[in-house]
Design an enzyme around this catalytic site. Sequence first.
Site, PDB file in Angstrom:
ATOM      1  N   ARG A 278      26.270  22.227 -26.677  1.00  0.00           N
ATOM      2  CA  ARG A 278      26.976  22.999 -25.090  1.00  0.00           C
ATOM      3  C   ARG A 278      28.150  23.829 -26.298  1.00  0.00           C
ATOM      4  O   ARG A 278      28.389  24.923 -25.896  1.00  0.00           O
ATOM      5  CB  ARG A 278      27.858  22.234 -24.480  1.00  0.00           C
ATOM      6  CG  ARG A 278      28.585  22.823 -23.501  1.00  0.00           C
ATOM      7  CD  ARG A 278      29.206  21.721 -22.310  1.00  0.00           C
ATOM      8  NE  ARG A 278      28.063  21.458 -21.569  1.00  0.00           N
ATOM      9  CZ  ARG A 278      27.742  20.276 -21.308  1.00  0.00           C
ATOM     10  NH1 ARG A 278      28.349  19.344 -21.963  1.00  0.00           N
ATOM     11  NH2 ARG A 278      27.026  19.910 -20.345  1.00  0.00           N
ATOM     12  N   ALA A 279      28.754  23.280 -27.433  1.00  0.00           N
ATOM     13  CA  ALA A 279      29.528  24.215 -28.054  1.00  0.00           C
ATOM     14  C   ALA A 279      29.162  25.314 -28.702  1.00  0.00           C
ATOM     15  O   ALA A 279      29.800  26.450 -28.430  1.00  0.00           O
ATOM     16  CB  ALA A 279      30.137  23.247 -29.203  1.00  0.00           C
TER      17      ALA A 279
END
Length: 688
Positions: A276-277
């Site tokens: 997700r980062a």
Amino acid sequence: MIVTYPFSAVVGLDDLKLALVLNAVSPRVGGVLVRGEKGTAKSTIVRALAAQLPSVDVVPGCRFACDPVAPDPECPDGPHEPGSAAVTRPAALVELPVGASEDRLVGALDVERALTEGVKAFEPGLLAAAHRGVLYVDEVNLLHDHLVDLLLDAAALGTCYVERESVSVRHPARFLLVGTMNPEEGELRPQLLDRFGLTVEVKASRDPAERAEVVRRRLAFDADAESFAARWTAEESALVVRIARARARMPAVRLPDARLRQIATVCAAFEVDGLRADLVTANAAIAHAAWHGRDAVTTEDVRAAARLSLPHRRRRDPFDAPGLDESLLEELLERTSDDDDPDDPPGGGRRDGEPGPADDATEPPAPSANDSAGPPAPSADDGPGPQAAPASEDGAAAGRHEPSDGPDGQPRQAQGSGEPGSGQVAVAGVPYRVPLLEVPGLGEGVAGRRSRSRTPRGRATGARRPGGRVRDLHVVATVLAAAPHQVARGRGGPGLVLRADDLREVVREGREGNLVLFVVDASGSMAARRRMTAVKTAVLSLLLDAYQRRDKVGLVTFRGASAEVALPPTSSVEAGAARLRTLPTGGRTPLAAGLTRAAEVLRVERLRDPARRPLLVLVTDGRATAGGDVDRAADLLRGTASVVVDCESGPVRLGLAVRLASRLGARLVTLDSLTDLGSVVRDYRKAV
């Protein structure tokens, strides 16, 4: 007419302004979490940005704010014909209160109308109202976990799904999500932190000139809001135009492979969990490029995005504070920067504020926080604030010695140990898993994971008459309540004749969070034979357990001649760990004073939060060598669920803690029995 404080008039807070603007340009960024101390204009700046977002066209009468150009084909108020008439309105600002229910957030079926009128009437929630606008959650860390889960799921998917009470509804829910929190009131769980796209740490400036400018502008706004806002009209108009242009430019912005590899390298080097980062950083970098008028992402865009998207994802352990190693980020960017990339300016990009291709005369200038009728305010980065002294890594400060036992078998006091802060400071070891300590009986407190409780979520154990609107219908109990009255009501068909008095709601049993009040003996007897290291390790382990079980915690310590509240009851377990790090030991043992102070803390907390049941954890060896009647003080705590952790050790034991536990009616746990469980929860990088 309510006048909103101008976004451009907010002094400093450059990172927060940038994070909000990037989300305004691209909702795919995933929202902003604003962490900061109280009184730092968090709410002011969020409301200010919402007032400057471009207006939206909506289908008339649609409760879900459908776009008339491309309406949602599955809109519950539809279907709508594309290109139908439109109504223009400002972008919505919806505020989610801390005490909101799940029904209020996602919407629900009107159960009473369904049963009495036979109508499936769906009432939209706040997520529907926030579509194509801003959803603002103040004190997001105080929301129930399941509400935060629902909120973040909708923000990530752009869609709200409602599957409950025989209703199945899906509607779009794309909004700019902004959450604010004061870390003193407790942290979000790491997995929830990860769901926020960007995070910003906000602190009040320590520069007198900047603080004076903040006060000057606020006083001017409070005196004449309309005149103050009129002075910033040009800057606010430029902001609206620039956001609209950046939104239009977004689809054309390219993310070169070199920059994508750079993003992946940075995220991998910082050891963030999952991918997700990487996605958030990429979306934020694209939005940053569009905001600055670029057609392709550069190293500078990656730098700006990483500074906002990675700090909260670096939190490895529950007691870690979010943060980012700026020097490592610069090293990684320099190492992966491609000087031959035609999209990058020489040197791998530029800092915000330096001249660049986006700052020409065709682009409206970005509103500056320092443009005002008064003198320019200095940057918020002009010098760091006061730094806390680092904790000692070795168990004791220089020149301090562990007290040895005296001729009578009692430990000698350290020099000056009668005064607060003059004792030695022990260092805790690695925490371990502790047994479940719970409050007996059945409570009705806030949902958690410690003691049995009636909660809105859990297994069904019965039914009851609703006190207000029915939230969770018990169908069988409702039918059984109505069945005996069907003849009297003249039933002539196959259906039941229902009245409001027949409705029953489900009684559910789950787990609640409690107030865990630690009362820790920090006297000289606890420092003997390095016992305080084991005690601190045990308390830290219990704090970790309280964090995992969603408890509030408080800390009372006693030593010398008195007791003090080292940590008032709070949801911030991290604050308890911080107090524990610097807890000194030494002096006499005012046990009665500690018990009396604990009773006073619990009395006040019962008035503030009567539904939350307390659990007293007394950590002591039972000795009392200073003022007060221990038995009388213990009687003040009778009826309170208590646990006594007996810290007495050695071949000769007096059994004073055993006697005290009997007086309190408490469960007795030895320090050794806690340690013997021994299964380590985490491998901490260093001792607390």
